[in-house]
Design a protein around this motif. Sequence first.
Motif, PDB file in Angstrom:
ATOM      1  N   TRP A 158       0.836  -1.199   0.000  1.00  0.00           N
ATOM      2  CA  TRP A 158       0.000   0.000   0.000  1.00  0.00           C
ATOM      3  C   TRP A 158       0.876   1.257   0.000  1.00  0.00           C
ATOM      4  O   TRP A 158       1.793   1.377   0.811  1.00  0.00           O
ATOM      5  N   ILE A 159       0.549   2.206  -0.882  1.00  0.00           N
ATOM      6  CA  ILE A 159       1.210   3.508  -0.896  1.00  0.00           C
ATOM      7  C   ILE A 159       0.213   4.560  -0.383  1.00  0.00           C
ATOM      8  O   ILE A 159      -0.998   4.330  -0.407  1.00  0.00           O
ATOM      9  N   GLY A 160       0.722   5.711   0.055  1.00  0.00           N
ATOM     10  CA  GLY A 160      -0.207   6.741   0.511  1.00  0.00           C
ATOM     11  C   GLY A 160       0.481   8.046   0.872  1.00  0.00           C
ATOM     12  O   GLY A 160       1.701   8.101   1.034  1.00  0.00           O
ATOM     13  N   ILE A 161      -0.342   9.073   0.993  1.00  0.00           N
ATOM     14  CA  ILE A 161       0.091  10.386   1.471  1.00  0.00           C
ATOM     15  C   ILE A 161      -0.677  10.727   2.746  1.00  0.00           C
ATOM     16  O   ILE A 161      -0.106  11.160   3.739  1.00  0.00           O
ATOM     17  N   GLU A 162      -1.981  10.509   2.718  1.00  0.00           N
ATOM     18  CA  GLU A 162      -2.853  10.844   3.859  1.00  0.00           C
ATOM     19  C   GLU A 162      -2.875   9.727   4.904  1.00  0.00           C
ATOM     20  O   GLU A 162      -2.828  10.007   6.111  1.00  0.00           O
ATOM     21  N   ASN A 163      -2.979   8.485   4.456  1.00  0.00           N
ATOM     22  CA  ASN A 163      -3.156   7.363   5.381  1.00  0.00           C
ATOM     23  C   ASN A 163      -1.811   6.908   5.945  1.00  0.00           C
ATOM     24  O   ASN A 163      -0.970   6.357   5.234  1.00  0.00           O
ATOM     25  N   LYS A 164      -1.624   7.149   7.239  1.00  0.00           N
ATOM     26  CA  LYS A 164      -0.332   6.881   7.885  1.00  0.00           C
ATOM     27  C   LYS A 164      -0.033   5.383   8.017  1.00  0.00           C
ATOM     28  O   LYS A 164       1.077   4.997   8.372  1.00  0.00           O
ATOM     29  N   LYS A 165      -1.021   4.519   7.736  1.00  0.00           N
ATOM     30  CA  LYS A 165      -0.798   3.070   7.827  1.00  0.00           C
ATOM     31  C   LYS A 165      -0.186   2.498   6.546  1.00  0.00           C
ATOM     32  O   LYS A 165       0.080   1.305   6.457  1.00  0.00           O
ATOM     33  N   SER A 166       0.028   3.354   5.549  1.00  0.00           N
ATOM     34  CA  SER A 166       0.565   2.891   4.267  1.00  0.00           C
ATOM     35  C   SER A 166       1.945   2.254   4.447  1.00  0.00           C
ATOM     36  O   SER A 166       2.722   2.645   5.318  1.00  0.00           O
ATOM     37  N   ASP A 167       2.246   1.271   3.597  1.00  0.00           N
ATOM     38  CA  ASP A 167       3.564   0.627   3.624  1.00  0.00           C
ATOM     39  C   ASP A 167       4.649   1.568   3.112  1.00  0.00           C
ATOM     40  O   ASP A 167       5.798   1.498   3.560  1.00  0.00           O
ATOM     41  N   VAL A 168       4.283   2.416   2.151  1.00  0.00           N
ATOM     42  CA  VAL A 168       5.216   3.401   1.586  1.00  0.00           C
ATOM     43  C   VAL A 168       4.501   4.755   1.638  1.00  0.00           C
ATOM     44  O   VAL A 168       3.535   4.979   0.921  1.00  0.00           O
ATOM     45  N   LEU A 169       4.976   5.639   2.519  1.00  0.00           N
ATOM     46  CA  LEU A 169       4.257   6.875   2.839  1.00  0.00           C
ATOM     47  C   LEU A 169       5.082   8.101   2.464  1.00  0.00           C
ATOM     48  O   LEU A 169       6.272   8.180   2.778  1.00  0.00           O
ATOM     49  N   ALA A 170       4.449   9.063   1.780  1.00  0.00           N
ATOM     50  CA  ALA A 170       5.109  10.336   1.460  1.00  0.00           C
ATOM     51  C   ALA A 170       4.717  11.378   2.511  1.00  0.00           C
ATOM     52  O   ALA A 170       3.547  11.509   2.861  1.00  0.00           O
ATOM     53  N   GLN A 171       5.708  12.126   3.004  1.00  0.00           N
ATOM     54  CA  GLN A 171       5.480  13.170   4.009  1.00  0.00           C
ATOM     55  C   GLN A 171       6.226  14.449   3.604  1.00  0.00           C
ATOM     56  O   GLN A 171       7.104  14.421   2.746  1.00  0.00           O
ATOM     57  N   ASN A 172       5.868  15.553   4.264  1.00  0.00           N
ATOM     58  CA  ASN A 172       6.597  16.827   4.098  1.00  0.00           C
ATOM     59  C   ASN A 172       6.721  17.239   2.622  1.00  0.00           C
ATOM     60  O   ASN A 172       7.808  17.590   2.159  1.00  0.00           O
ATOM     61  N   ILE A 173       5.603  17.184   1.915  1.00  0.00           N
ATOM     62  CA  ILE A 173       5.608  17.515   0.479  1.00  0.00           C
ATOM     63  C   ILE A 173       5.678  19.030   0.304  1.00  0.00           C
ATOM     64  O   ILE A 173       4.878  19.765   0.873  1.00  0.00           O
ATOM     65  N   LYS A 174       6.656  19.483  -0.485  1.00  0.00           N
ATOM     66  CA  LYS A 174       6.815  20.922  -0.756  1.00  0.00           C
ATOM     67  C   LYS A 174       6.978  21.119  -2.259  1.00  0.00           C
ATOM     68  O   LYS A 174       7.789  20.437  -2.883  1.00  0.00           O
ATOM     69  N   SER A 175       6.212  22.067  -2.814  1.00  0.00           N
ATOM     70  CA  SER A 175       6.312  22.385  -4.245  1.00  0.00           C
ATOM     71  C   SER A 175       6.916  23.768  -4.435  1.00  0.00           C
ATOM     72  O   SER A 175       6.699  24.668  -3.618  1.00  0.00           O
ATOM     73  N   SER A 176       7.671  23.928  -5.521  1.00  0.00           N
ATOM     74  CA  SER A 176       8.259  25.229  -5.853  1.00  0.00           C
ATOM     75  C   SER A 176       8.452  25.289  -7.367  1.00  0.00           C
ATOM     76  O   SER A 176       8.048  24.379  -8.092  1.00  0.00           O
ATOM     77  N   HIS A 177       9.111  26.364  -7.828  1.00  0.00           N
ATOM     78  CA  HIS A 177       9.375  26.484  -9.266  1.00  0.00           C
ATOM     79  C   HIS A 177      10.376  25.432  -9.743  1.00  0.00           C
ATOM     80  O   HIS A 177      10.585  25.267 -10.939  1.00  0.00           O
ATOM     81  N   ARG A 178      10.988  24.719  -8.818  1.00  0.00           N
ATOM     82  CA  ARG A 178      11.918  23.646  -9.206  1.00  0.00           C
ATOM     83  C   ARG A 178      11.221  22.302  -9.321  1.00  0.00           C
ATOM     84  O   ARG A 178      11.787  21.345  -9.822  1.00  0.00           O
TER      85      ARG A 178
END
Length: 208
Positions: A99-119
Amino acid sequence: GLIRSINEYLDKFSDVFIAEMGAFRKGEIKELCDLIKPEYGVLTTIGVAHLETFGSRENIQQGKFELIESLPEHGVGILNMDDPYQVSYKLKNKCKIVWIGIENKKSDVLAQNIKSSHRGTEFDVVFKGDKEKYHFETKLLGNANIYNILAGIALGREFGLKISELQAGVRKVLPVEHRLELKKMGDIFIIDDAYNSNPVGSKMVLEV
Protein backbone atom coordinates in the motif's frame (compact mmCIF):
# COMPACT_ATOMS: atom_id res chain seq x y z
CA GLY A 1 -0.83 -0.55 -28.60
CA LEU A 2 0.49 -3.49 -26.55
CA ILE A 3 0.96 -5.65 -29.65
CA ARG A 4 2.89 -2.86 -31.38
CA SER A 5 5.09 -2.39 -28.29
CA ILE A 6 5.84 -6.12 -28.16
CA ASN A 7 6.60 -6.37 -31.89
CA GLU A 8 8.57 -3.14 -32.25
CA TYR A 9 10.45 -2.75 -28.95
CA LEU A 10 10.86 -6.09 -27.15
CA ASP A 11 13.83 -8.34 -27.94
CA LYS A 12 15.80 -11.14 -26.26
CA PHE A 13 17.73 -8.58 -24.18
CA SER A 14 14.58 -7.16 -22.51
CA ASP A 15 14.21 -7.97 -18.81
CA VAL A 16 11.07 -6.00 -17.97
CA PHE A 17 8.01 -5.11 -20.04
CA ILE A 18 5.82 -2.33 -18.62
CA ALA A 19 2.33 -2.51 -20.12
CA GLU A 20 -0.15 0.33 -19.68
CA MET A 21 -3.63 -1.16 -19.53
CA GLY A 22 -6.49 1.20 -20.27
CA ALA A 23 -10.11 0.20 -20.67
CA PHE A 24 -13.49 1.57 -21.75
CA ARG A 25 -15.59 -1.22 -20.23
CA LYS A 26 -15.45 -4.21 -17.84
CA GLY A 27 -13.56 -7.23 -19.13
CA GLU A 28 -11.06 -5.33 -21.29
CA ILE A 29 -8.23 -5.33 -18.75
CA LYS A 30 -8.82 -9.04 -18.06
CA GLU A 31 -8.48 -9.69 -21.81
CA LEU A 32 -5.15 -7.81 -21.88
CA CYS A 33 -3.92 -9.67 -18.78
CA ASP A 34 -4.74 -13.02 -20.43
CA LEU A 35 -2.40 -11.95 -23.24
CA ILE A 36 0.40 -10.32 -21.18
CA LYS A 37 0.23 -12.46 -18.00
CA PRO A 38 1.61 -9.72 -15.68
CA GLU A 39 3.45 -10.55 -12.44
CA TYR A 40 3.23 -7.01 -11.01
CA GLY A 41 0.33 -4.58 -11.08
CA VAL A 42 -0.09 -0.92 -10.11
CA LEU A 43 -3.42 0.84 -9.49
CA THR A 44 -2.89 4.57 -8.97
CA THR A 45 -6.46 5.80 -8.51
CA ILE A 46 -9.98 4.78 -9.48
CA GLY A 47 -11.43 7.94 -11.01
CA VAL A 48 -14.43 8.61 -13.24
CA ALA A 49 -12.78 8.48 -16.68
CA HIS A 50 -14.91 6.69 -19.34
CA LEU A 51 -17.94 6.68 -17.04
CA GLU A 52 -20.21 6.77 -20.12
CA THR A 53 -19.00 3.33 -21.29
CA PHE A 54 -18.41 1.70 -17.87
CA GLY A 55 -21.83 2.80 -16.60
CA SER A 56 -20.88 3.31 -12.93
CA ARG A 57 -17.89 3.93 -10.68
CA GLU A 58 -18.38 0.44 -9.21
CA ASN A 59 -17.93 -1.00 -12.72
CA ILE A 60 -14.74 1.06 -13.10
CA GLN A 61 -13.57 -0.31 -9.72
CA GLN A 62 -14.19 -3.91 -10.80
CA GLY A 63 -12.64 -3.28 -14.22
CA LYS A 64 -9.45 -1.81 -12.75
CA PHE A 65 -9.09 -4.65 -10.22
CA GLU A 66 -9.08 -7.17 -13.09
CA LEU A 67 -5.37 -6.32 -13.29
CA ILE A 68 -4.64 -7.14 -9.64
CA GLU A 69 -6.83 -10.25 -9.73
CA SER A 70 -4.92 -11.53 -12.76
CA LEU A 71 -1.63 -11.59 -10.84
CA PRO A 72 -0.18 -14.95 -9.74
CA GLU A 73 0.21 -15.83 -6.04
CA HIS A 74 3.91 -14.85 -6.18
CA GLY A 75 2.96 -11.54 -7.84
CA VAL A 76 2.86 -8.08 -6.25
CA GLY A 77 0.06 -5.51 -6.44
CA ILE A 78 0.70 -1.84 -5.59
CA LEU A 79 -2.46 -0.14 -4.28
CA ASN A 80 -3.30 3.37 -3.07
CA MET A 81 -4.45 3.49 0.57
CA ASP A 82 -5.83 7.02 0.13
CA ASP A 83 -8.35 5.79 -2.47
CA PRO A 84 -11.54 4.52 -0.74
CA TYR A 85 -12.46 2.55 -3.89
CA GLN A 86 -9.27 0.51 -3.46
CA VAL A 87 -9.37 0.11 0.33
CA SER A 88 -13.00 -1.08 0.27
CA TYR A 89 -12.52 -3.67 -2.50
CA LYS A 90 -12.58 -7.35 -1.50
CA LEU A 91 -9.66 -8.86 -3.42
CA LYS A 92 -10.25 -12.33 -4.87
CA ASN A 93 -6.66 -13.56 -5.09
CA LYS A 94 -3.71 -14.01 -2.73
CA CYS A 95 -0.88 -11.98 -4.27
CA LYS A 96 1.26 -9.72 -2.08
CA ILE A 97 -0.17 -6.18 -1.71
CA VAL A 98 1.96 -3.11 -0.98
CA TRP A 99 0.00 0.00 0.00
CA ILE A 100 1.21 3.51 -0.90
CA GLY A 101 -0.21 6.74 0.51
CA ILE A 102 0.09 10.39 1.47
CA GLU A 103 -2.85 10.84 3.86
CA ASN A 104 -3.16 7.36 5.38
CA LYS A 105 -0.33 6.88 7.89
CA LYS A 106 -0.80 3.07 7.83
CA SER A 107 0.57 2.89 4.27
CA ASP A 108 3.56 0.63 3.62
CA VAL A 109 5.22 3.40 1.59
CA LEU A 110 4.26 6.88 2.84
CA ALA A 111 5.11 10.34 1.46
CA GLN A 112 5.48 13.17 4.01
CA ASN A 113 6.60 16.83 4.10
CA ILE A 114 5.61 17.52 0.48
CA LYS A 115 6.81 20.92 -0.76
CA SER A 116 6.31 22.38 -4.24
CA SER A 117 8.26 25.23 -5.85
CA HIS A 118 9.38 26.48 -9.27
CA ARG A 119 11.92 23.65 -9.21
CA GLY A 120 9.27 20.92 -8.82
CA THR A 121 8.44 18.87 -5.71
CA GLU A 122 10.42 17.46 -2.81
CA PHE A 123 9.19 15.05 -0.15
CA ASP A 124 10.25 12.40 2.36
CA VAL A 125 9.40 8.71 2.09
CA VAL A 126 8.89 6.43 5.09
CA PHE A 127 8.73 2.64 4.73
CA LYS A 128 6.71 0.63 7.25
CA GLY A 129 9.07 -0.95 9.78
CA ASP A 130 11.89 1.51 8.98
CA LYS A 131 12.29 4.59 11.21
CA GLU A 132 14.43 6.45 8.64
CA LYS A 133 13.07 9.17 6.34
CA TYR A 134 14.42 9.22 2.79
CA HIS A 135 14.41 12.48 0.85
CA PHE A 136 13.26 12.56 -2.79
CA GLU A 137 13.19 15.37 -5.36
CA THR A 138 11.31 15.47 -8.66
CA LYS A 139 10.66 17.95 -11.45
CA LEU A 140 6.99 16.86 -11.40
CA LEU A 141 4.10 18.67 -9.70
CA GLY A 142 0.87 17.49 -8.07
CA ASN A 143 -0.09 14.71 -5.67
CA ALA A 144 -1.12 12.45 -8.55
CA ASN A 145 2.53 12.39 -9.62
CA ILE A 146 3.63 11.73 -6.03
CA TYR A 147 1.37 8.65 -6.02
CA ASN A 148 2.91 7.53 -9.34
CA ILE A 149 6.41 8.01 -7.92
CA LEU A 150 5.51 6.16 -4.69
CA ALA A 151 4.25 3.24 -6.79
CA GLY A 152 7.55 3.21 -8.70
CA ILE A 153 9.52 3.37 -5.44
CA ALA A 154 7.46 0.53 -3.92
CA LEU A 155 7.99 -1.64 -6.99
CA GLY A 156 11.67 -0.71 -7.16
CA ARG A 157 12.09 -1.96 -3.60
CA GLU A 158 10.48 -5.25 -4.62
CA PHE A 159 13.12 -5.51 -7.36
CA GLY A 160 15.86 -4.92 -4.79
CA LEU A 161 16.94 -1.42 -5.86
CA LYS A 162 18.90 0.66 -3.34
CA ILE A 163 17.46 3.94 -1.96
CA SER A 164 20.21 5.90 -3.74
CA GLU A 165 19.21 4.29 -7.07
CA LEU A 166 15.55 5.14 -6.48
CA GLN A 167 16.41 8.75 -5.53
CA ALA A 168 18.50 9.15 -8.70
CA GLY A 169 15.73 7.63 -10.83
CA VAL A 170 13.07 9.95 -9.40
CA ARG A 171 15.27 13.00 -10.05
CA LYS A 172 15.53 12.03 -13.74
CA VAL A 173 11.79 11.70 -14.44
CA LEU A 174 10.59 14.34 -16.91
CA PRO A 175 7.04 15.73 -17.14
CA VAL A 176 4.76 14.64 -19.97
CA GLU A 177 4.07 17.46 -22.43
CA HIS A 178 1.09 19.65 -21.46
CA ARG A 179 0.39 17.68 -18.24
CA LEU A 180 1.32 19.88 -15.27
CA GLU A 181 4.42 20.80 -17.27
CA LEU A 182 6.49 23.53 -15.60
CA LYS A 183 7.82 26.08 -18.11
CA LYS A 184 9.98 29.19 -17.62
CA MET A 185 9.20 32.09 -19.94
CA GLY A 186 11.29 35.17 -19.24
CA ASP A 187 10.84 36.06 -15.58
CA ILE A 188 7.70 33.98 -15.00
CA PHE A 189 6.85 30.31 -14.61
CA ILE A 190 3.86 28.76 -16.35
CA ILE A 191 2.14 25.49 -15.43
CA ASP A 192 0.96 24.04 -18.74
CA ASP A 193 -1.87 21.54 -18.26
CA ALA A 194 -3.46 21.96 -21.69
CA TYR A 195 -3.91 18.22 -22.28
CA ASN A 196 -7.40 16.77 -21.78
CA SER A 197 -8.41 16.01 -18.19
CA ASN A 198 -11.13 14.67 -15.90
CA PRO A 199 -12.77 16.34 -12.85
CA VAL A 200 -10.26 14.80 -10.40
CA GLY A 201 -7.29 15.94 -12.51
CA SER A 202 -8.68 19.46 -13.00
CA LYS A 203 -9.22 19.88 -9.24
CA MET A 204 -5.66 18.74 -8.56
CA VAL A 205 -4.25 21.24 -11.09
CA LEU A 206 -6.06 24.10 -9.32
CA GLU A 207 -4.65 22.91 -5.98
CA VAL A 208 -1.12 22.96 -7.43
